[in-house]
Design an enzyme around this catalytic site. Structure first.
Site, PDB file in Angstrom:
ATOM      1  CG  HIS A  86      -2.030  -1.002   1.062  1.00 56.12           C
ATOM      2  ND1 HIS A  86      -3.027  -1.143   0.375  1.00 56.12           N
ATOM      3  CD2 HIS A  86      -2.245  -2.048   1.936  1.00 56.12           C
ATOM      4  CE1 HIS A  86      -3.661  -1.986   0.377  1.00 56.12           C
ATOM      5  NE2 HIS A  86      -3.556  -2.730   1.376  1.00 56.12           N
ATOM      6  CD  GLU A 105      -5.774  -8.629   2.671  1.00 54.59           C
ATOM      7  OE1 GLU A 105      -5.910  -7.364   2.981  1.00 54.59           O
ATOM      8  OE2 GLU A 105      -4.771  -8.943   2.171  1.00 54.59           O
ATOM      9  CG  ASP A 110      -7.936  -4.619   2.471  1.00 54.19           C
ATOM     10  OD1 ASP A 110      -8.392  -4.679   1.184  1.00 54.19           O
ATOM     11  OD2 ASP A 110      -6.784  -4.536   2.593  1.00 54.19           O
TER      12      ASP A 110
END
Length: 253
Positions: A47, A151, A177
């Site tokens: 990310h 997730e 998530d």
């Protein structure tokens, strides 16, 4: 015993471990955080904008500071895992593992062998030496932490089989998530809490270490009581922002 091997041992044994995410791709951030006494850091290549050079420099700084550092790789692609481990990561967190088959493939990609990680002797991971192959194969088994992230809703459908895959050192719960995957917007919604509790229960039933991120530190005692022992909390961006806000308040501006 290397710092990577110590981290893996503590992870498997379920010791309480606290680390944080690094979102800024600069070695100075890692260098500073290596002085904090945390148990580990995690460079977030999923990310945050870490390229190969950024990971190289960040892991160099981590090694110089004696801080075991994981990489959350961008995907489960074998080349992403290979890159992080060759550069000297103590282990990887592999995101979006949805099935036992994906778990098996990720574990295989973390280790040398048939269908697994490509072999190179003279890397940072091997100290830039070319050790005997047999010794290197054995050392990576004791030093590489294999952490798979759950997730997705699909993972919940195969939970027991997934967390039971041989070679996993820990399961990491991607709480945010998972919230979105469940169609929720609040990570504290009953469905999310139930899903997180279910993952922990499945892991603890077979003695598998489980870790997580939580946005609310007041929850820590609850999750530790349920059996979670590995926490990656906060990130350098939050530390900078919160520090600046605190400075403004303390200075009276």
């Amino acid at each position: 015993m290397s710092v990577a091997a110590k981290l893996k041992t503590r992870l498997i044994e379920g010791d309480a471990l606290l680390g944080t995410f690094v979102k800024t791709p600069h070695p100075s951030v890692v260098e500073v955080l290596a002085q904090t006494g945390l148990d580990c850091l995690c460079l977030d290549a999923e990310h945050a904008p870490f390229d190969r050079i950024d990971l190289d420099r960040g892991l160099l700084a981590a090694r110089a500071g004696g801080m075991p550092t994981l990489v959350r790789v961008a995907s489960a692609s074998p080349h992403e895992i290979l890159n992080a481990l060759d550069l000297g990561a103590a282990g990887v967190i592999v995101p979006h593992i949805r099935s036992p088959q994906e778990a098996e493939a990720a574990v295989r990609a973390c280790h040398y062998g048939a269908g697994g990680r490509g072999y190179a002797g003279g890397t940072r991971a091997s100290g830039y030496l070319s050790p005997a192959i047999a010794g290197r194969l054995a050392s990576t088994r004791t030093e590489t932490s294999v952490i798979l992230q759950i997730e997705d809703v699909e993972a919940l459908e195969h939970l027991d089989a997934l967390v039971g895959v041989e070679g996993i050192d820990a399961i990491f719960i991607g709480r945010i998530d998972l919230t979105v995957a469940l169609g929720e917007t609040d990570p504290k919604s009953p469905r999310v809490i139930a899903a997180v509790s279910g993952i922990i229960a499945a892991c603890r039933a077979i003695g598998r270490t489980v870790g997580m991120f939580t946005p609310d530190l007041s929850e820590l005692s609850m999750w530790r009581e349920q059996g979670s022992s590995f926490f990656l909390l906060g990130a350098d961006h939050a530390f900078i922002r919160n520090g600046a806000l605190a400075l403004r308040t303390e200075a009276g501006f």
